[in-house]
Write an enzyme that holds these catalytic residues in place. Structure first.
Site, mmCIF file in Angstrom:
data_model
loop_
_atom_site.group_PDB
_atom_site.id
_atom_site.type_symbol
_atom_site.label_atom_id
_atom_site.label_comp_id
_atom_site.label_asym_id
_atom_site.label_seq_id
_atom_site.Cartn_x
_atom_site.Cartn_y
_atom_site.Cartn_z
ATOM 1 N N GLN A 146 49.127 30.142 44.457
ATOM 2 C CA GLN A 146 49.956 31.342 44.375
ATOM 3 C C GLN A 146 51.449 30.974 44.556
ATOM 4 O OE1 GLN A 146 49.682 34.841 46.552
ATOM 5 N NE2 GLN A 146 51.072 36.004 45.295
ATOM 6 N N LYS B 132 39.141 48.318 42.220
ATOM 7 C CA LYS B 132 37.844 47.757 41.640
ATOM 8 C C LYS B 132 36.985 48.616 40.540
ATOM 9 C CE LYS B 132 37.796 43.738 43.971
ATOM 10 N NZ LYS B 132 38.297 42.754 43.470
ATOM 11 N N THR C 53 36.645 35.566 54.454
ATOM 12 C CA THR C 53 37.908 35.081 53.778
ATOM 13 C C THR C 53 39.142 35.786 54.125
ATOM 14 O OG1 THR C 53 37.921 36.663 51.871
ATOM 15 C CG2 THR C 53 36.361 34.994 51.512
ATOM 16 N N LEU C 54 40.131 35.283 53.803
ATOM 17 C CA LEU C 54 41.638 35.729 53.921
ATOM 18 C C LEU C 54 41.545 37.342 53.415
ATOM 19 C CD1 LEU C 54 44.346 33.304 53.298
ATOM 20 C CD2 LEU C 54 43.698 34.180 55.416
ATOM 21 N N ALA C 55 41.395 37.354 52.381
ATOM 22 C CA ALA C 55 41.207 38.862 51.757
ATOM 23 C C ALA C 55 40.199 39.731 52.444
ATOM 24 C CB ALA C 55 41.075 38.899 50.287
ATOM 25 N N ASP D 130 51.626 32.760 39.679
ATOM 26 C CA ASP D 130 51.378 33.873 40.496
ATOM 27 C C ASP D 130 51.013 34.849 39.174
ATOM 28 O OD1 ASP D 130 53.273 35.888 42.919
ATOM 29 O OD2 ASP D 130 51.930 36.664 41.380
ATOM 30 N N TYR E 119 38.350 50.723 52.821
ATOM 31 C CA TYR E 119 38.386 49.976 51.473
ATOM 32 C C TYR E 119 39.540 50.507 50.637
ATOM 33 C CZ TYR E 119 37.146 46.127 48.006
ATOM 34 O OH TYR E 119 37.279 45.182 47.018
ATOM 35 N N SER F 6 37.778 30.449 50.291
ATOM 36 C CA SER F 6 37.895 31.397 49.108
ATOM 37 C C SER F 6 36.691 31.331 48.419
ATOM 38 C CB SER F 6 38.988 30.878 48.131
ATOM 39 O OG SER F 6 40.404 31.182 49.008
ATOM 40 N N ILE F 7 36.234 32.475 47.784
ATOM 41 C CA ILE F 7 35.410 32.860 46.975
ATOM 42 C C ILE F 7 35.593 31.797 45.527
ATOM 43 C CG2 ILE F 7 34.022 34.361 45.314
ATOM 44 C CD1 ILE F 7 34.231 36.462 47.347
#
Ligand code: NAP
Length: 262
Positions: A41, A163, A194-196, A65, A156, A20-21
């Site tokens: 989370q 964003k 990453t996951l995201a 969360d 995206y 993760s970032i």
């Protein structure tokens, strides 16, 4: 050896695992002497996040969360009890239904639009509002954004709109909170594994394209993003607010791919 962030205390929201970032940021801030509170989370993530937090001596590692008011109330009550102050907040979360991060943007559903904007943008406003009373000596608040806010990036889709709203939120919060000596900024990294990141359709192609074309010939590392966060939390960032800082190897300056890529 003196550390840049000695005595600074802050909350980082968004560690899912060691890629993760948020974790890259936590490590670099901790290396500079900061004390860090982390969330996970849900209970499923606890087994990954708790050992990571313990490795940097986090005293507060709690389930929270961003869409659940009760869990956030408990997290901030604990921060108040343990520290009674906060110097920084890092918001590194985003969410959208994966099925809409591929194909045409025009097919975005109302349900997923509201979900994406709520988790990826509104949560930043909510967390900032909760942090302000604890930032008695001023502070630094930051979030993570992506170039897809400003330029169309394949797949995206609704995250680009979320964003864009997030980057605008940075500017409005910066203006609200400037008089309290609280700075608000965004870091905009290039693609990271990453996951995201993997949830975006064709993520690998995007990763390879930016790596091959960016002026610096690379995508950012966790250390590069973490180092930018160190600057923003430190006194060296004292005049920087309302800014979107790109950490993308310079990819955003291009008007077209490099010639050897065509
Ligand atoms: P990550 O490791 O998957 O982190 C995303 C985090 O958001 C996860 O911990 C995730 O938890 C959390 N999250 C989602 N919904 C949440 C909710 N309702 N409440 C609390 N946490 C929630 O991915 P990442 O790439 O580091 O993402 C961090 C930020 O960087 C995001 O804002 C992302 O858009 C941004 N960013 C990423 C890239 C990239 O290429 N990876 C580039 C630019 C910007 P779960 O795993 O449980 O959902």
């Amino acid at each position: 050896m003196t550390h840049l962030l000695q005595e600074k205390k802050g909350l980082i929201i968004g560690v899912a695992n060691e890629r993760s970032i948020a974790w890259g940021i936590a490590r670099e801030l901790s290396n500079q002497g900061a004390e860090i509170a982390l969330n996970y989370q849900n209970e499923g993530l606890a087994k990954r996040v708790i050992p990571l937090g313990e490795s940097i001596n986090s005293k507060i590692i709690m389930q929270a969360d961003a869409t659940d008011t009760d869990s956030l109330d408990k997290l901030f009550a604990q921060i108040n009890e343990t520290w009674g102050q906060l110097d920084f907040l890092v918001h590194a979360i985003a969410f959208s239904d994966k099925s809409e991060l591929t194909g045409k943007f025009i097919n975005t559903s109302q349900e997923n639009f509201l979900l994406s904007l709520n988790v990826s943008c509104y949560s930043f406003i909510d967390l900032a509002r909760r942090s302000v009373p604890l930032m008695k000596k001023g502070g630094s608040i930051m979030t993570l954004t992506y170039m897809g806010a400003n330029r169309v990036t394949p797949n995206y889709n609704v995250m680009g709109v979320a964003k864009a709203a997030l980057e605008s939120t940075v500017r409005y919060l910066a203006n609200d909170l400037g008089p309290l000596n609280i700075r608000v900024n965004a870091i905009s990294p290039g693609p990271m594994k990453t996951l995201a990141g993997a949830a975006i359709g064709s993520a690998r192609k995007t990763y390879r394209h930016t790596e091959a074309n960016a002026p610096l010939g690379m995508n950012p590392t966790q250390e590069h993003v973490g180092g930018t966060a160190v600057y923003l939390v430190s006194d060296y960032g004292a005049s920087t607010t309302g800014e979107v800082i790109r950490v993308d190897g310079g990819f955003h300056v291009l008007g077209m791919p490099q010639l050897n890529f065509l």
